[in-house]
Design an enzyme around this catalytic site. Structure first.
Site, short mmCIF file in Angstrom:
data_model
loop_
_atom_site.label_atom_id
_atom_site.label_comp_id
_atom_site.label_asym_id
_atom_site.label_seq_id
_atom_site.Cartn_x
_atom_site.Cartn_y
_atom_site.Cartn_z
N TYR A 72 0.77 -1.10 0.21
CA TYR A 72 0.05 -0.15 0.00
C TYR A 72 1.03 1.30 -0.11
O TYR A 72 1.90 1.42 0.91
CB TYR A 72 -0.79 -0.06 1.27
CG TYR A 72 -1.86 -1.17 1.06
CD1 TYR A 72 -3.12 -0.98 0.59
CD2 TYR A 72 -1.76 -2.23 1.78
CE1 TYR A 72 -3.93 -1.87 0.57
CE2 TYR A 72 -2.64 -3.21 1.59
CZ TYR A 72 -3.63 -3.33 1.05
OH TYR A 72 -4.55 -4.41 1.04
N SER A 73 0.43 2.31 -0.86
CA SER A 73 1.31 3.69 -0.84
C SER A 73 0.68 4.13 0.34
O SER A 73 -0.48 4.29 0.91
CB SER A 73 0.84 4.24 -2.14
OG SER A 73 1.23 3.59 -3.23
N CYS B 3 -1.05 7.47 -10.69
CA CYS B 3 -1.13 6.65 -9.73
C CYS B 3 -2.42 6.27 -9.78
O CYS B 3 -3.35 7.01 -9.65
CB CYS B 3 -0.82 6.93 -8.36
SG CYS B 3 -0.87 5.41 -7.17
N GLU C 60 2.54 4.47 -11.01
CA GLU C 60 2.41 3.40 -10.14
C GLU C 60 0.89 3.11 -10.57
O GLU C 60 -0.01 3.63 -9.83
CB GLU C 60 2.73 3.82 -8.57
CG GLU C 60 2.00 3.12 -7.88
CD GLU C 60 3.63 2.35 -7.12
OE1 GLU C 60 4.47 2.94 -6.99
OE2 GLU C 60 3.37 0.93 -6.96
N TYR D 277 -2.11 -0.19 -10.91
CA TYR D 277 -2.46 -1.61 -10.50
C TYR D 277 -3.63 -2.20 -11.03
O TYR D 277 -4.40 -1.40 -11.75
CB TYR D 277 -2.55 -1.63 -9.05
CG TYR D 277 -3.25 -0.52 -8.34
CD1 TYR D 277 -4.53 -0.43 -8.46
CD2 TYR D 277 -2.50 0.54 -7.95
CE1 TYR D 277 -5.11 0.95 -7.85
CE2 TYR D 277 -2.73 1.78 -7.45
CZ TYR D 277 -4.15 1.71 -7.33
OH TYR D 277 -4.94 3.03 -6.82
#
Ligand code: A2P
Length: 411
Positions: free
Chosen positions: A201-202, A369, A409, A411
């Site tokens: 987790y960021s 992101c 970043e 996902y």
């Protein structure tokens, strides 16, 4: 200079399963598809890997950077590596293999200069980024954090159940930078009876803590109830985190990440482009700037933030309270009743002038992101606004990557 290896010796590229956080970066980066994975491990196929090193700089943990001198015929195969819980030790080579061959050069693949990257973003941090710590706590040596806050940051009546979770580290050191991530070890075991892997987790808070001067940090976590295809699915770690109560203990590893970092020099501008929980690093960076607003050191902040509706946009209330002359906020709402569907890339085109002005300044860094799908759309939009001004996007794109000024970043 290293002596050439005999032809029957392979410098085998391996991934350390104890450090790897299964983030998929290496598999995405490998230009020749030498990396694969199953539910247990990420592994390198010795039949395909040519040691080009393209995957090494982007790896947030360094798990990728492991090498063993092997007799080529005895190289560890993909199936064997998939079953590993830890890396095997170094093996001594038989003397015949260890001796350099007389005559012809060997054809052994050697780790070479990094291959030209096919990744859309940089594999180096901005020149002025602070030096990050990584891997202070590992799977073998996790640290225990205490939950000191957990609350929902999206409308209670919406499908998007996104939580802001604050973890405190007590007396233990946990130095972090904006843009870095941590790993959470959810309790319990997977279907094969193995302990769950860490989930990454960021950080949503800046380096000096969720509360300035405190040894704590925050995460932005969306409860996963369906997979990418929309089928029902139960996110092991996201549900665990979203259900935590104050004072619960959590096993943490990390920190991770050495490239998605913010510039540290005065008057650096940030273009931040995010969707949903991809807002976490943007919140961290914005808060870093907000806390030093009085110093006059800040450059410009330009934010493009995508969500389904205002009520599903995490941190909507606090975000809208920020002064307009501090941050230029552009919200792309895709499912707001009575409004046309907008994505972040549409707004980048709408604000071409502002984007171009910042792109022309070498003090500007761009951070993207959120959903994987936005990568292509954002790159296309950045290309369009550049080309419209008669500039060459490929030259600018190369410079942004080389100078550590464009980071993804997804996902
Ligand atoms: P959509 O309404 O089409 O799903 P989520 O809430 O699923 O995390 O998504 C956050 C936002 O990102 C939503 O507005 C979603 O729109 C949007 N989105 C989905 N796909 C893309 C894409 N390829 N590029 C940009 N934004 C996207």
């Amino acid at each position: 200079m290293n002596a050439p290896l005999p032809a029957e010796v392979l410098k085998q590229h391996l991934i350390d399963p104890e450090i790897c956080i299964r983030c998929n970066t290496c598999e995405e980066t490998c230009p020749i598809k030498a990396i694969t994975h199953d539910s247990n491990n990420y592994v390198v196929d010795p039949e395909i890997c040519n040691g080009c090193m393209a995957c090494v700089p982007p790896c947030p943990t360094g798990a990728i950077d492991n090498w063993r001198l092997m007799v080529r015929a005895e190289a560890y195969g993909v199936q064997e590596q998939l079953g590993w819980e830890e890396l095997p030790g170094e093996k001594a080579l038989p003397e015949t293999a260890a001796a350099a061959p007389a005559g012809d050069e060997p054809d052994t693949p050697q780790p070479a200069a990094p291959a030209t990257s096919t990744a859309p973003g940089a594999t180096v941090p901005p020149w002025s980024a602070a030096h990050p710590y990584v891997n202070l706590y590992t799977h073998k040596t996790p640290m225990t954090a205490t939950v000191v806050g957990n609350y929902r940051v999206t409308g209670a009546d919406t499908e998007s159940d996104i939580h802001h979770i604050v973890l405190d580290f007590g007396e233990l050191p946990f130095p972090v930078l904006e843009g870095q991530s941590i790993g959470i070890l959810p309790p319990g075991v997977d279907a094969q009876g193995r302990a769950h892997h860490a989930r990454q987790y960021s950080l949503a808070s800046p380096r000096d803590g969720e509360r300035a001067g405190y040894n704590n940090l925050s995460l932005t976590v969306k409860r996963v109830t369906e997979d990418h295809a929309g089928a029902a699915a139960h996110g092991v770690c996201s549900n665990y985190l979203c259900d935590l109560a104050k004072n619960d203990k959590v096993q943490v590893i990390g920190p991770f990440g050495h490239t998605f970092l913010m510039p540290n020099h005065p008057r650096a501008n940030l273009i931040m482009i995010c969707t949903g929980t991809g807002s976490a690093p943007m919140r961290a960076m914005t808060e870093r700037y907000r806390r030093r607003i009085e110093t006059g050191e800040n450059g410009k902040l330009l934010l493009f933030f995508g969500a389904r509706t205002e009520r599903e946009l995490p941190y909507f209330g606090p975000l809208m309270k920020l002064p307009r002359d501090f941050i230029d906020i552009n919200l792309a709402l895709s499912r707001e009743a009575g409004q046309p569907k907008r994505y972040v890339q549409d707004l980048i085109r709408d604000r071409a002038g502002a984007v171009r002005e910042l792109l022309a300044d070498r003090n500007t860094c761009i951070y993207v992101c959120g959903l994987k799908g936005m990568e292509v759309g954002v790159l296309d939009a950045l290309r369009d606004v550049t080309v419209q001004a008669g500039q060459d996007w490929s030259i600018l794109h190369d410079a942004l990557r080389r100078e550590g000024r464009l980071h993804f970043e997804t996902y």
